[in-house]
Motif scaffolding. Structure first.
Motif, short mmCIF file in Angstrom:
data_model
loop_
_atom_site.label_atom_id
_atom_site.label_comp_id
_atom_site.label_asym_id
_atom_site.label_seq_id
_atom_site.Cartn_x
_atom_site.Cartn_y
_atom_site.Cartn_z
N ALA A 332 0.83 -1.20 0.00
CA ALA A 332 0.00 0.00 0.00
C ALA A 332 0.87 1.26 0.00
N LYS A 333 1.92 1.24 0.82
CA LYS A 333 2.81 2.40 0.87
C LYS A 333 3.54 2.58 -0.45
N ALA A 334 3.92 1.48 -1.10
CA ALA A 334 4.59 1.56 -2.40
C ALA A 334 3.66 2.18 -3.45
N LEU A 335 2.38 1.79 -3.43
CA LEU A 335 1.43 2.37 -4.38
C LEU A 335 1.23 3.86 -4.12
N LEU A 336 1.18 4.26 -2.85
CA LEU A 336 1.02 5.68 -2.53
C LEU A 336 2.22 6.49 -3.01
N VAL A 337 3.41 5.91 -2.89
CA VAL A 337 4.61 6.58 -3.39
C VAL A 337 4.54 6.73 -4.91
N ALA A 338 4.11 5.67 -5.60
CA ALA A 338 4.00 5.72 -7.06
C ALA A 338 2.97 6.77 -7.50
N ILE A 339 1.86 6.88 -6.77
CA ILE A 339 0.85 7.89 -7.10
C ILE A 339 1.40 9.29 -6.88
N LYS A 340 2.20 9.47 -5.84
CA LYS A 340 2.80 10.78 -5.59
C LYS A 340 3.70 11.19 -6.75
N ARG A 341 4.42 10.21 -7.32
CA ARG A 341 5.32 10.49 -8.45
C ARG A 341 4.54 10.66 -9.76
N HIS A 342 3.37 10.03 -9.85
CA HIS A 342 2.56 10.11 -11.07
C HIS A 342 1.11 10.40 -10.69
N PRO A 343 0.80 11.60 -10.25
CA PRO A 343 -0.52 11.92 -9.70
C PRO A 343 -1.66 11.81 -10.69
N ASP A 344 -1.38 11.81 -12.00
CA ASP A 344 -2.46 11.76 -12.99
C ASP A 344 -3.20 10.43 -12.97
N VAL A 345 -2.62 9.40 -12.36
CA VAL A 345 -3.31 8.12 -12.31
C VAL A 345 -4.42 8.13 -11.26
N ASN A 346 -4.37 9.09 -10.36
CA ASN A 346 -5.37 9.20 -9.29
C ASN A 346 -6.48 10.15 -9.78
N ALA A 347 -7.37 9.60 -10.61
CA ALA A 347 -8.34 10.45 -11.30
C ALA A 347 -9.64 9.69 -11.54
N SER A 348 -10.62 10.41 -12.07
CA SER A 348 -11.88 9.79 -12.47
C SER A 348 -12.38 10.45 -13.74
N TRP A 349 -13.33 9.78 -14.40
CA TRP A 349 -13.86 10.27 -15.67
C TRP A 349 -15.24 10.86 -15.44
N ASP A 350 -15.43 12.12 -15.85
CA ASP A 350 -16.72 12.79 -15.75
C ASP A 350 -17.38 12.71 -17.12
N GLU A 351 -18.33 11.77 -17.27
CA GLU A 351 -18.98 11.56 -18.56
C GLU A 351 -19.81 12.77 -18.96
N ALA A 352 -20.54 13.34 -17.99
CA ALA A 352 -21.42 14.46 -18.30
C ALA A 352 -20.63 15.67 -18.81
N GLY A 353 -19.53 15.97 -18.14
CA GLY A 353 -18.74 17.13 -18.54
C GLY A 353 -17.65 16.82 -19.53
N GLN A 354 -17.47 15.52 -19.86
CA GLN A 354 -16.39 15.09 -20.74
C GLN A 354 -15.06 15.65 -20.25
N GLU A 355 -14.80 15.40 -18.95
CA GLU A 355 -13.58 15.91 -18.32
C GLU A 355 -12.91 14.81 -17.50
N ILE A 356 -11.62 14.95 -17.33
CA ILE A 356 -10.85 14.10 -16.41
C ILE A 356 -10.72 14.87 -15.11
N VAL A 357 -11.13 14.26 -14.02
CA VAL A 357 -11.08 14.90 -12.71
C VAL A 357 -9.88 14.37 -11.95
N LEU A 358 -8.88 15.20 -11.74
CA LEU A 358 -7.68 14.81 -11.01
C LEU A 358 -7.90 15.02 -9.52
N LYS A 359 -7.63 13.99 -8.73
CA LYS A 359 -7.83 14.04 -7.29
C LYS A 359 -6.51 14.40 -6.60
#
Length: 500
Positions: A332-359
């Motif tokens: 879990a800690k390794a995944l959190l470190v990887a997300i910190k280095r590549h934050p764009d993977v921590n996101a969701s897709w907004d179909e209504a707005g046709q947008e990528i929501v970065l968390k």
């Protein structure tokens, strides 16, 4: 509110509340009380299972249990009465309509002649009361929403200016806690089950604009599909109908002749298990995810010998005493470190707005297999936790899930998930995304395998990782970098320090 004796009048009916987010039904798993038992305000009387979790329900007043309306194992619609409790004080006219035979059901000012003139059959039990025109079920569990049309009171009955104060207070509190009170505009939240809400969100359909076809006012999947492009689908149908009608008739007649034999099942050889509650919701969510988000899965096999050594060392560390330390913690800690280095993977897709929501936060989901089905509670703001804090949160999450006590709130708002299939001896798999998330990491079994280490073949602790991601917002490069970083940290745990 004071405790009552069994001889006191006044029957209160507690209705199934919406304990989730817009849910329409729940199954009664267990009753903790029986008729004749004394209950107090806030006492848990039963446990119910919704499509999201098992929840204990407290009673909002003191009194004596008079009736349990449904047995264990029954699925009950939100708003139906599940338990009747006799409480202190004279019954109100509203209560009198549900308990016509009870003494004192008519208010004190009513005369004897007025009481005699009200026929007993005029009253319908609350559980069987037909839905009045202009009223619809509400989701807070305290009856139906009133329309502008008022029912004429019975002759001689005193009508209060408003509902009893305790009932109003309970309704307001329940609505506030559930987040389903009236909106600023005074409109009610559209009724729909979780899979239908997910479908509407994916298709960009506003549920408030849909007119439900169901007589109870519940929006169905067909209603959502019909709202996507009604004009486009309606145009070609009208001219083709007369042409195709004669050809359809013979085709419809054939199955009717072939359905004479009714299939029978040998109950000694087969068992049929109803799919409901968490299992039904999970099935719908997984189907929706698999056919909505384009999945890509990548794999990597890694030597985790150093990570396993670090796990043993941490178990002896005084800062980790009393905490559950295992490989999942460092993964879990390794995944959190990887997300910190590549934050764009921590996101969701907004179909209504046709947008990528970065968390900018990580709510780390942990898939847990329970007797009621697969649950995915998440650790809120996992990115901000130290290793001891993360270990404590993981321990609490797993223990709560195993007890079946995971709350709906604990499963909402996840951003990325880990599923540990290795505990079952499985090497790897292709995990399906948790709806609304962009990535999920599957961890396989850690086994001793021959591995080339420093130029020699040696037995090493090896595992296989699999990362599935939504290819709409995570391309192959980003997904590969995240998976490679997780593997690198597990191979060389010192990177937890250098990359943090």
């Amino acid at each position: 509110m004071t405790t009552m004796t069994e001889n006191a009048s006044g029957l209160r009916e507690f209705k199934m509340p919406d304990v989730g987010e817009g849910l329409t039904e729940a199954e009664i798993l267990k009753w903790y009380v029986q008729p004749g038992d004394q209950v107090t305000d806030g006492q848990v009387v039963c446990e119910v299972e919704t499509a999201k979790a098992a929840v204990e329900l407290p009673i909002p007043y003191d009194g004596v249990v008079r009736e349990l309306r449904f047995p264990e194992g029954t699925t009950v619609d939100v708003g139906q009465v599940i338990i009747a409790v006799e409480v202190a004080g004279a019954a109100t006219p509203a209560e009198a309509s549900a308990t016509a035979a009870a003494p004192g059901a008519v208010s004190a000012p009513a005369t004897a002649s007025a009481q005699a003139s009200a026929p007993a059959q005029e009253t319908v039990p609350a559980a069987e009361e037909p839905k009045a025109e202009g009223r619809k079920p509400v989701l807070v569990g305290y009856g139906v929403a009133e329309s502008s049309t008022k029912r004429r009171p019975r002759k001689g009955a005193e009508v209060p200016a408003q509902a009893p104060e305790p009932l109003l207070a309970a309704t307001a509190i329940q609505a506030e806690l559930n987040g389903h009170g009236p909106s600023a505009a005074g409109t009610a939240r559209p009724l729909a089950k979780p899979p239908v809400r997910k479908l509407a969100k994916d298709l960009g359909v506003d549920l408030a604009t849909i007119v439900p076809s169901d007589p109870d006012g519940i929006i169905t999947r067909e209603d959502v599909h019909a709202a996507v492009a009604p004009a486009a689908t309606a145009a070609p149908v009208a001219p083709e109908a007369p042409v195709s009608q004669p050809a359809v008739q013979p085709v419809q007649a054939a199955p009717a002749q072939a359905t004479a034999p009714v299939p029978s099942y040998d109950t000694a050889r087969e068992t049929r298990v109803p799919v409901k509650g968490v299992r039904r919701a999970t099935a719908a969510a997984m189907v929706g995810s698999a056919f909505t988000a384009p999945h890509v899965t990548e794999f990597v096999t890694v030597d985790v010998t150093r990570t396993m050594k670090l796990v043993e060392e941490l178990k002896q560390d005084k800062e980790m005493q009393g905490l559950r330390v295992n490989p999942l913690l460092l993964i879990a800690k390794a995944l959190l470190v990887a997300i910190k280095r590549h934050p764009d993977v921590n996101a969701s897709w907004d179909e209504a707005g046709q947008e990528i929501v970065l968390k900018h936060y990580v709510n780390l989901g942990i898939a847990a297999a329970t007797p009621r089905g697969l649950l995915v509670p998440n650790i809120k703001d996992a990115h901000a936790k130290t290793l001891p804090q993360l270990a404590e949160s993981l321990g609490e999450l797993v223990a709560t899930a195993r007890e079946g006590k995971t709350s709906p709130a604990a499963m909402q708002g996840g951003t990325v998930t880990i599923t540990n299939v290795g505990v079952f001896g499985v090497d790897t798999g292709t995990p399906i995304l948790n709806p609304g998330e962009a990535a999920i990491l599957a961890v396989g079994a850690i086994k001793l395998q021959p591995w080339v280490h420093k130029g020699k073949v040696k037995p090493r602790q090896v595992t296989t990782l699999a990362l599935s991601f939504d290819h709409r917002l995570v391309d192959g490069e980003l997904g590969s970098k995240v998976l490679a970083d997780v593997a690198a940290v597990l191979e060389q745990p010192k990177r937890l320090i250098t990359w943090s």
